[in-house]
Write a protein that holds these residues in place. Structure first.
Motif, PDB file in Angstrom:
ATOM      1  N   THR A  16       0.782  -1.578  -0.087  1.00 14.84           N
ATOM      2  CA  THR A  16      -0.290  -0.530   0.273  1.00 14.84           C
ATOM      3  C   THR A  16       0.847   1.104   0.065  1.00 14.84           C
ATOM      4  OG1 THR A  16      -0.312   0.161   2.800  1.00 14.84           O
ATOM      5  CG2 THR A  16      -1.875  -1.306   1.251  1.00 14.84           C
ATOM      6  N   ALA A  17       2.075   1.070  -0.163  1.00 11.04           N
ATOM      7  CA  ALA A  17       2.772   2.427   0.075  1.00 11.04           C
ATOM      8  C   ALA A  17       2.939   2.984  -1.531  1.00 11.04           C
ATOM      9  CB  ALA A  17       4.101   1.887   0.357  1.00 11.04           C
ATOM     10  N   THR A  18       3.305   4.201  -1.235  1.00 13.58           N
ATOM     11  CA  THR A  18       3.577   4.975  -2.263  1.00 13.58           C
ATOM     12  C   THR A  18       5.072   4.728  -2.881  1.00 13.58           C
ATOM     13  OG1 THR A  18       4.259   6.953  -1.157  1.00 13.58           O
ATOM     14  CG2 THR A  18       2.305   7.062  -1.771  1.00 13.58           C
ATOM     15  N   PRO A  19       5.054   4.965  -3.917  1.00  8.27           N
ATOM     16  CA  PRO A  19       6.835   5.569  -4.046  1.00  8.27           C
ATOM     17  C   PRO A  19       7.639   5.851  -3.747  1.00  8.27           C
ATOM     18  CG  PRO A  19       5.519   5.273  -6.398  1.00  8.27           C
ATOM     19  CD  PRO A  19       4.305   5.716  -4.946  1.00  8.27           C
ATOM     20  N   ALA A  20       7.580   7.115  -3.054  1.00  6.60           N
ATOM     21  CA  ALA A  20       8.376   7.889  -1.762  1.00  6.60           C
ATOM     22  C   ALA A  20       8.494   7.010  -0.722  1.00  6.60           C
ATOM     23  CB  ALA A  20       7.502   8.935  -2.110  1.00  6.60           C
ATOM     24  N   GLU A  21       7.025   5.883  -0.308  1.00  9.96           N
ATOM     25  CA  GLU A  21       7.222   5.916   1.041  1.00  9.96           C
ATOM     26  C   GLU A  21       7.948   4.370   0.890  1.00  9.96           C
ATOM     27  OE1 GLU A  21       2.904   6.944   3.034  1.00  9.96           O
ATOM     28  OE2 GLU A  21       3.265   5.434   1.465  1.00  9.96           O
ATOM     29  N   LEU A  22       7.836   3.825  -0.152  1.00 10.90           N
ATOM     30  CA  LEU A  22       8.698   2.584  -0.983  1.00 10.90           C
ATOM     31  C   LEU A  22       9.973   2.687  -0.480  1.00 10.90           C
ATOM     32  CD1 LEU A  22       6.917   0.737  -3.785  1.00 10.90           C
ATOM     33  CD2 LEU A  22       7.009  -0.179  -0.772  1.00 10.90           C
ATOM     34  N   GLU A  62      18.300  -2.401  -6.241  1.00  7.35           N
ATOM     35  CA  GLU A  62      16.637  -1.972  -6.038  1.00  7.35           C
ATOM     36  C   GLU A  62      16.967  -0.463  -6.444  1.00  7.35           C
ATOM     37  OE1 GLU A  62      12.585  -2.473  -7.261  1.00  7.35           O
ATOM     38  OE2 GLU A  62      14.004  -3.371  -6.896  1.00  7.35           O
ATOM     39  N   LEU A  63      16.979   0.651  -6.039  1.00  6.63           N
ATOM     40  CA  LEU A  63      17.390   1.980  -6.058  1.00  6.63           C
ATOM     41  C   LEU A  63      17.885   2.290  -6.465  1.00  6.63           C
ATOM     42  CD1 LEU A  63      18.840   3.170  -2.081  1.00  6.63           C
ATOM     43  CD2 LEU A  63      16.944   3.063  -2.919  1.00  6.63           C
ATOM     44  N   MET A  64      18.683   1.992  -8.044  1.00  3.33           N
ATOM     45  CA  MET A  64      19.185   1.989  -9.047  1.00  3.33           C
ATOM     46  C   MET A  64      18.496   1.867 -10.303  1.00  3.33           C
ATOM     47  SD  MET A  64      23.311   1.567  -8.901  1.00  3.33           S
ATOM     48  CE  MET A  64      23.907  -0.711  -8.226  1.00  3.33           C
ATOM     49  N   SER A  65      17.601   0.566 -10.304  1.00  5.79           N
ATOM     50  CA  SER A  65      16.507   0.181 -11.011  1.00  5.79           C
ATOM     51  C   SER A  65      15.367   0.813 -11.260  1.00  5.79           C
ATOM     52  CB  SER A  65      16.624  -1.185 -10.701  1.00  5.79           C
ATOM     53  OG  SER A  65      15.378  -1.578  -9.928  1.00  5.79           O
ATOM     54  N   THR A  66      15.117   1.368  -9.807  1.00  8.50           N
ATOM     55  CA  THR A  66      13.891   2.684  -9.950  1.00  8.50           C
ATOM     56  C   THR A  66      14.008   3.947 -10.051  1.00  8.50           C
ATOM     57  OG1 THR A  66      14.836   2.721  -7.419  1.00  8.50           O
ATOM     58  CG2 THR A  66      13.227   1.240  -8.206  1.00  8.50           C
ATOM     59  N   LEU A  67      15.382   4.338 -10.539  1.00  7.27           N
ATOM     60  CA  LEU A  67      16.152   6.010 -11.146  1.00  7.27           C
ATOM     61  C   LEU A  67      15.185   6.007 -12.432  1.00  7.27           C
ATOM     62  CD1 LEU A  67      19.670   6.072  -9.882  1.00  7.27           C
ATOM     63  CD2 LEU A  67      17.987   7.305  -9.338  1.00  7.27           C
ATOM     64  N   ASN A  68      14.458   7.193 -12.666  1.00  8.68           N
ATOM     65  CA  ASN A  68      14.460   7.265 -13.785  1.00  8.68           C
ATOM     66  C   ASN A  68      14.832   8.822 -14.188  1.00  8.68           C
ATOM     67  OD1 ASN A  68      12.390   8.996 -15.572  1.00  8.68           O
ATOM     68  ND2 ASN A  68      10.800   9.152 -14.085  1.00  8.68           N
ATOM     69  N   SER A  69      15.741   8.307 -15.758  1.00 12.14           N
ATOM     70  CA  SER A  69      16.531   8.430 -16.475  1.00 12.14           C
ATOM     71  C   SER A  69      15.880   9.635 -17.372  1.00 12.14           C
ATOM     72  CB  SER A  69      16.946   7.824 -17.154  1.00 12.14           C
ATOM     73  OG  SER A  69      16.687   7.227 -18.238  1.00 12.14           O
ATOM     74  N   PHE A  77      22.848  10.365  -8.915  1.00 13.13           N
ATOM     75  CA  PHE A  77      21.234   9.322  -7.614  1.00 13.13           C
ATOM     76  C   PHE A  77      22.466   8.318  -8.011  1.00 13.13           C
ATOM     77  CE2 PHE A  77      18.743  12.209  -5.739  1.00 13.13           C
ATOM     78  CZ  PHE A  77      18.707  11.821  -4.908  1.00 13.13           C
ATOM     79  N   ALA A  78      22.109   7.826  -9.623  1.00 14.05           N
ATOM     80  CA  ALA A  78      23.036   6.434  -9.855  1.00 14.05           C
ATOM     81  C   ALA A  78      24.865   6.687  -9.394  1.00 14.05           C
ATOM     82  CB  ALA A  78      22.819   6.572 -11.626  1.00 14.05           C
ATOM     83  N   ARG A  79      24.977   7.173  -9.726  1.00 12.74           N
ATOM     84  CA  ARG A  79      26.709   7.724  -9.096  1.00 12.74           C
ATOM     85  C   ARG A  79      27.334   7.702  -7.891  1.00 12.74           C
ATOM     86  NH1 ARG A  79      26.851  10.862 -14.064  1.00 12.74           N
ATOM     87  NH2 ARG A  79      27.034  13.298 -12.797  1.00 12.74           N
ATOM     88  N   LEU A  80      25.936   8.071  -7.024  1.00 12.91           N
ATOM     89  CA  LEU A  80      26.327   7.539  -5.865  1.00 12.91           C
ATOM     90  C   LEU A  80      26.081   6.653  -4.985  1.00 12.91           C
ATOM     91  CD1 LEU A  80      24.674  11.560  -4.343  1.00 12.91           C
ATOM     92  CD2 LEU A  80      27.452   9.598  -4.129  1.00 12.91           C
ATOM     93  N   TYR A  81      24.681   5.705  -5.913  1.00 11.33           N
ATOM     94  CA  TYR A  81      24.776   3.900  -5.325  1.00 11.33           C
ATOM     95  C   TYR A  81      26.140   3.562  -6.120  1.00 11.33           C
ATOM     96  CZ  TYR A  81      19.384   6.066  -4.872  1.00 11.33           C
ATOM     97  OH  TYR A  81      19.130   6.331  -4.166  1.00 11.33           O
ATOM     98  N   GLU A  82      26.349   3.607  -7.103  1.00 14.47           N
ATOM     99  CA  GLU A  82      27.299   2.867  -7.667  1.00 14.47           C
ATOM    100  C   GLU A  82      28.423   2.629  -6.222  1.00 14.47           C
ATOM    101  OE1 GLU A  82      29.259  -0.249  -9.453  1.00 14.47           O
ATOM    102  OE2 GLU A  82      27.034   0.864 -10.243  1.00 14.47           O
ATOM    103  N   TYR A  83      29.088   4.092  -6.135  1.00 14.72           N
ATOM    104  CA  TYR A  83      30.125   3.767  -5.410  1.00 14.72           C
ATOM    105  C   TYR A  83      29.402   3.226  -4.491  1.00 14.72           C
ATOM    106  CZ  TYR A  83      33.174   6.034  -1.992  1.00 14.72           C
ATOM    107  OH  TYR A  83      33.722   6.270  -1.182  1.00 14.72           O
TER     108      TYR A  83
END
Length: 125
Positions: A16-22, A62-69, A77-83
């Motif tokens: 039931t969570a929103t994308p932001a809550e997830l 999961e965080l990387m896969s949900t980024l909106n390019s 965000f992608a660079r930081l998550y990768e790091y």
């Protein structure tokens, strides 16, 4: 019985969570697993530390896969998550708490900023 109720509650919370809550749940989950890994390393439980590190890595994937390019900020965000992913892998290989603390600090910053953004969005919406 209590375990089933907790699992049901958690499952309902996710569905039931929103994308932001997830996203917030992912940040909090990563911080929970980092804490578990730190304890496992203190206790010299290498297997538990490894398993926790894999969970942190899964969250980062999961965080990387949900980024909106479509948004420029997503590339940052992608660079930081990768790091963070690379540092988590390195911490796991070396069993190095100091590296894990660095990743933990980044997750705290992400989580706190995300919570603030959610509050601002609620006030404006």
């Amino acid at each position: 019985m209590l375990q089933n109720a907790a699992q049901t509650y958690q499952s309902n919370q996710v569905t039931t969570a929103t994308p932001a809550e997830l996203t917030l749940m992912l940040y909090n989950g990563a911080l929970k697993f980092i804490k578990q890994v730190k304890i496992a390393l203190e206790e010299k439980d290498i297997i538990k530390a490894h398993e926790g590190s894999l969970k942190i890595q899964d969250i980062l994937y999961e965080l990387m896969s949900t980024l909106n390019s479509d948004y420029e900020i997503s590339k940052e965000f992608a660079r930081l998550y990768e790091y963070m992913l690379q540092r988590t892998i390195e911490a796991n290989i070396r069993k190095d708490v100091e590296i894990l603390l660095e990743v933990e600090d980044l997750f705290i910053q992400f989580r706190d900023t995300w919570k603030e953004a959610m509050l601002l969005a609620k006030r404006q919406g």
